[in-house]
Design a protein around this motif. Structure first.
Motif, PDB file in Angstrom:
ATOM      1  N   LEU A   1      35.149  48.390   9.626  1.00  0.00           N
ATOM      2  CA  LEU A   1      35.946  48.024   8.460  1.00  0.00           C
ATOM      3  C   LEU A   1      35.104  48.193   7.192  1.00  0.00           C
ATOM      4  O   LEU A   1      33.878  48.024   7.225  1.00  0.00           O
ATOM      5  CB  LEU A   1      36.410  46.569   8.573  1.00  0.00           C
ATOM      6  CG  LEU A   1      37.466  46.256   9.628  1.00  0.00           C
ATOM      7  CD1 LEU A   1      37.658  44.742   9.734  1.00  0.00           C
ATOM      8  CD2 LEU A   1      38.783  46.937   9.304  1.00  0.00           C
TER       9      LEU A   1
ATOM     10  N   TYR B   1      43.614  48.383   6.983  1.00  0.00           N
ATOM     11  CA  TYR B   1      42.449  48.879   7.698  1.00  0.00           C
ATOM     12  C   TYR B   1      42.342  48.221   9.065  1.00  0.00           C
ATOM     13  O   TYR B   1      42.578  47.021   9.214  1.00  0.00           O
ATOM     14  CB  TYR B   1      41.173  48.587   6.901  1.00  0.00           C
ATOM     15  CG  TYR B   1      41.073  49.333   5.594  1.00  0.00           C
ATOM     16  CD1 TYR B   1      40.673  50.663   5.563  1.00  0.00           C
ATOM     17  CD2 TYR B   1      41.374  48.705   4.387  1.00  0.00           C
ATOM     18  CE1 TYR B   1      40.578  51.355   4.366  1.00  0.00           C
ATOM     19  CE2 TYR B   1      41.276  49.382   3.183  1.00  0.00           C
ATOM     20  CZ  TYR B   1      40.880  50.709   3.175  1.00  0.00           C
ATOM     21  OH  TYR B   1      40.789  51.393   1.989  1.00  0.00           O
TER      22      TYR B   1
ATOM     23  N   CYS C   1      42.964  43.716   6.249  1.00  0.00           N
ATOM     24  CA  CYS C   1      42.126  44.300   7.290  1.00  0.00           C
ATOM     25  C   CYS C   1      42.424  43.619   8.622  1.00  0.00           C
ATOM     26  O   CYS C   1      42.589  42.398   8.675  1.00  0.00           O
ATOM     27  CB  CYS C   1      40.643  44.129   6.964  1.00  0.00           C
ATOM     28  SG  CYS C   1      40.045  45.145   5.600  1.00  0.00           S
TER      29      CYS C   1
END
Length: 864
Positions: free
Chosen positions: A68, A107, A134
């Protein structure tokens, strides 16, 4: 959020499914265990969820990478938990600039190597989703080590950089346990994507070699997922790649993407060559786009090197810290020329070779000793192991030798910086360096030269610090290895073979003696390219091509076939379907005048069989069909008439067409006739010597001489070389036979020269005309073929419906072998299914011929 997959994709293709809007999505709760949350979301929606449709439409991109774009730190204020922040250096974060403000980005990836306690994972996942959008993939440490440090770094990474594991000391030998770990981690990533994806709307962009099998898991779950993949490392030549034991699995997994991106044409070319040599999948270029046809899907190839983030670099150049550091370096290197190298400390960056070249340079130019300095910044290696230690040891030893040999009080020829630098510190070295040396022996892209060019452009404040006139054109010089991905785009750089130490030393000298106007021209050329082809340009271009590559998803029907990593999706026209034996037998029984046209070579012969002759079972089925007076049966083949006469000597009423329809014989007792009149075959005397020339130079090829045609066959030659030679041969023959009444055609592993107008469609026309003369207007037509030459038959049959050559209520069954794009409307999987279907028709004829059919006398042949 509903995970918008469909249990029946055929219903979706026919328009019978519900239509979902793109707007008003909310992210589903993230789980820390593998799984799909569609059941939970469906339940919440049925209980009055808050997914209220909105009038605002927004694209969404799910970006999947090994890591990430985040930095994680334990809280130091005495509280438990973590602090997270964006990693501004991450490419995955930078590419967002090219996707547009209206594109929502999510993400999926790991938190680098930070170990999050299982008790904290739920809270961390929720925080990252809500704050950063994320989705973390929590991989157990032991599994992650086998995946990343094992399979990725010991096997894939060295192999992709052309290092073969010839011994245990050279890379890692293939380990099935590490491969299983790689697959398992990819599955974990797939589960995380499934938690948040809206498969009919979202785009998914997967990055790099860590996740090469992820496309298969996603395609298996969502057949129509809009999926792109970009490889940031080199892709090796087929001779290197073919040594990988799981080579086919990785290729097939990548082909489950819609768009595959590479930095350079060489990498793409190697990938395409592997697909051709190992999977037998050719590629074609159409209107500038390269694509592979893979089970009805077109997999597009994208060639575009990634760029740098201009905004980030510019902001660092404007920092006061950068200005101060540049002033320090200016004073430190006053009166000296600085050469700069910036590399990771790994075996492929060629640091020791660069140092040896610099040593050679100092030997050849003693007058420059004391006046020139090589600053080598060595970033920490991304991998670990014995090879990294050897590189470090060799680097330190070489630097010590050079400095001891050529150094003096107040002067060190080589300054090695192996401690971590702040970004602004590295930028400062770019600004003061006269030349940048990037001489890796193999590297996927390498953005160091791009950063150097932008930094040499400088700013007004830096110009003032260095005492430069802002109106004077800037200058820079680059010496780059020809084995790195950025090399093709830097046409003003001095390209070198990093293994040739003398050549690199000479390049260093050339970079210094180039005239000032020349340096300025080279810099201007590079700056124009780098500044316009930044990371935003790269991401925007990839997104455009991905959107184009997925444009026909909704127009196709999809089937998923295969198991494990051999899974693939068949994408076909909605009207194309499998031929049901029950359906065709029912129509067969209702009709009175039947035309049956069968291709022999691909439809009636078993694949991979050494014997090309018909077996007794196939001949018996054909003879039974011919006994029915309602049937007219023709068999079409590319074989010569003598061979067909011998093979089907027992078939009295079977019509035969030899050499793709040039010779026709309606029954055993009839004479062979020609379909069209060909006065002379003198053109063979022109074509045969040309084919002979290519036969001599192409090992494994041979010439087949037929009465009506000449065929150059390269089925036993090297696929790539044979294909290349076939294209050249076709061009050559078309040139020398331009004024002759012949056509030059290429087919599967052949190039054929035959009289103009000869094709299998002639047989279909002859069959229909013959039945019309007998007042047998067909009300049932069955034609079966397997390759491009059979498409002529399908075209004639389908056009005959409109031309009234058939009964107005005729049942037409145009069938191809295998699930692939075709003018036919039906397909059967293989030869065994064709024989089973024909046996069903023959059995129906036998039953209708008996006054009292008895099931005990029926013969049904079932082939495995």
């Amino acid at each position: 959020m509903v995970s918008r997959s469909y249990s029946n994709l055929l219903d979706l293709a026919s328009g019978e499914s519900l239509t979902f809007g793109r707007a008003g999505k909310k992210l589903s709760r993230v789980a820390t265990v593998a799984g799909v949350l569609s059941e939970l979301d469906d339940e919440s929606r049925s209980n009055g969820g808050s997914d209220v449709p909105s009038s605002i439409s927004q694209e969404r991109m799910i970006i999947v990478g090994n890591q990430l774009p985040l930095r994680a730190h334990r809280r130091t204020d005495g509280e438990e938990g973590w602090n997270f922040s964006w990693d501004e250096d991450s490419l995955l974060l930078q590419l967002k600039d090219g996707l547009g403000e209206d594109v929502e980005v999510i993400y999926v990836g790991c938190l680098k190597e930070e170990i999050i306690d299982p008790n904290e994972q739920d809270d961390v996942a929720q925080t990252l989703l809500e704050t950063f959008k994320c989705v973390p993939a929590f991989v157990p440490p032991e599994l992650f080590s086998k995946f990343y440090h094992g399979f990725c770094k010991q096997q894939l990474w060295p192999l992709f950089h052309y290092m073969l594991p010839l011994s245990p000391d050279l890379g890692g030998r293939f380990d099935r346990n590490l491969w299983q770990a790689y697959v398992s981690v990819n599955k974990i990533f797939a589960d995380k994507v499934m938690e948040v994806i809206s498969p009919d709307d979202d785009f998914v962009w997967v990055h790099d070699y860590h996740l090469m099998v992820l496309p298969t898991f996603l395609r298996k779950r969502f057949n129509r997922v809009k999926l792109g993949f970009f490889l940031h490392s080199p892709f090796p030549s087929s001779e290197i790649y073919r040594t990988l034991p799981v080579r086919a699995e990785l290729l097939r997994a990548l082909l489950n993407s819609d768009l595959i991106g590479f930095h350079t044409f060489d990498y793409a070319r190697h990938f395409l060559s592997c697909c051709s040599r190992m999977l037998g999948i050719p590629y074609q270029s159409k209107r500038g786009y390269i694509g592979l046809e893979y089970y009805g899907r077109t997999v597009s190839i994208k060639i575009l090197p990634v760029g740098i983030h201009m905004g980030q670099l510019q902001s660092v150049l404007d920092l006061p810290e950068t200005e101060a550091r540049v002033a320090e370096l200016r004073d430190k290197f006053r009166g000296q020329t600085v050469l700069l190298g910036v590399d990771d400390m790994d075996i492929f960056k060629g640091i020791s070779l660069k140092l040896l070249a610099f040593e050679q340079f100092l030997i050849q130019h003693p007058a420059l000793r004391g006046k020139i300095v090589l600053v080598q910044i060595a970033n920490p290696a991304r991998g670990r192991g014995k090879d990294v230690q050897e590189v470090q040891s060799e680097t330190y030893t070489t630097v010590e030798n050079i400095n001891r040999k050529f150094g003096k009080a107040g002067y060190e020829p080589v300054i090695l910086i192996d401690t971590p630098l702040q970004f602004y510190e590295r930028i400062s070295y770019y600004v003061v360096a006269e030349c940048c040396l990037v001489t890796a022996v193999r590297d996927g892209m390498n953005l160091i030269p791009y950063e150097y060019v932008i930094c040499r452009q400088g700013t007004d404040r830096l110009d003032e610090t260095l005492g430069l006139n802002p109106t004077t054109p800037k200058k820079s010089m680059l010496v780059v290895s020809e084995f790195i991905g950025c090399s093709p785009s830097l046409s003003g750089a001095i390209r070198v073979n990093p293994w040739n130490i003398d050549a690199v030393a000479e390049a260093m000298d050339s970079a210094l003696v180039v005239s000032e106007p020349e340096k300025q021209m080279r810099h201007e050329k590079h700056y124009k390219y780098v500044s316009t082809h930044d990371v935003a340009y790269w991401a925007h271009s990839f997104m455009q091509d991905l959107d184009r590559a997925c444009g026909d998803h909704v127009k196709r029907r999809c089937w998923g076939i295969g198991f494990g990593l051999g899974f693939r999706v068949i994408a076909l026209d909605p009207s194309f379907r499998k031929l049901s034996v029950e359906h065709i037998v029912s129509a067969y029984k209702r009709t009175k005048h039947r035309a049956i046209l069968l291709d022999y070579d691909g439809a009636m012969t078993l694949p991979n069989s050494i014997s090309k002759g018909p077996n007794d079972e196939a001949v018996g089925i054909l003879n039974n069909l011919c006994k029915d007076p309602k049937n007219v049966v023709f068999l079409v083949s590319g074989k010569d008439r003598q061979t067909l006469t011998q093979w089907f000597s027992s078939s009295e009423n079977l019509g035969l067409a030899a050499e793709h329809g040039y010779f026709v014989r309606p029954s055993r007792n009839a004479e062979w006739e020609t379909s069209i009149a060909v006065p002379d075959f003198y053109w063979k005397q022109i074509a045969e010597p040309v084919m002979g020339l290519y036969t001599e130079t192409t090992d494994g090829s041979f010439i087949e001489t037929k009465d009506s045609a000449l065929v150059w066959n390269y089925q036993y030659a090297d696929r790539d070389f044979g294909s290349c030679q076939a294209k050249e041969l076709q061009d050559h023959l078309e040139s020398v036979l331009a004024n002759e009444p012949v056509s030059v055609k290429s087919g599967p592993l052949i190039v054929e020269v035959k009289p103009q107008g000869v094709n299998k469609g002639l047989v279909a026309e002859r069959l229909l005309a013959m039945m019309k003369q007998k007042d047998m207007v067909p009300d049932f037509v069955l034609c079966i073929g397997d390759d491009r030459s059979d498409e002529d038959i399908f075209e004639v049959i389908m056009s005959a419906v409109a031309q009234e050559s058939l009964s107005p209520v005729a049942e037409v069954f145009a069938c191809t072998v295998g699930q692939k794009p075709s003018k036919a409307k039906y397909y059967l999987d293989d030869t065994s299914e064709i024989l089973r279907m024909l046996q069903g028709l023959a059995t129906a004829s036998e039953q209708s011929a008996r006054p009292t059919p008895r099931s005990s006398q029926q013969v049904i042949i079932d082939r495995e």
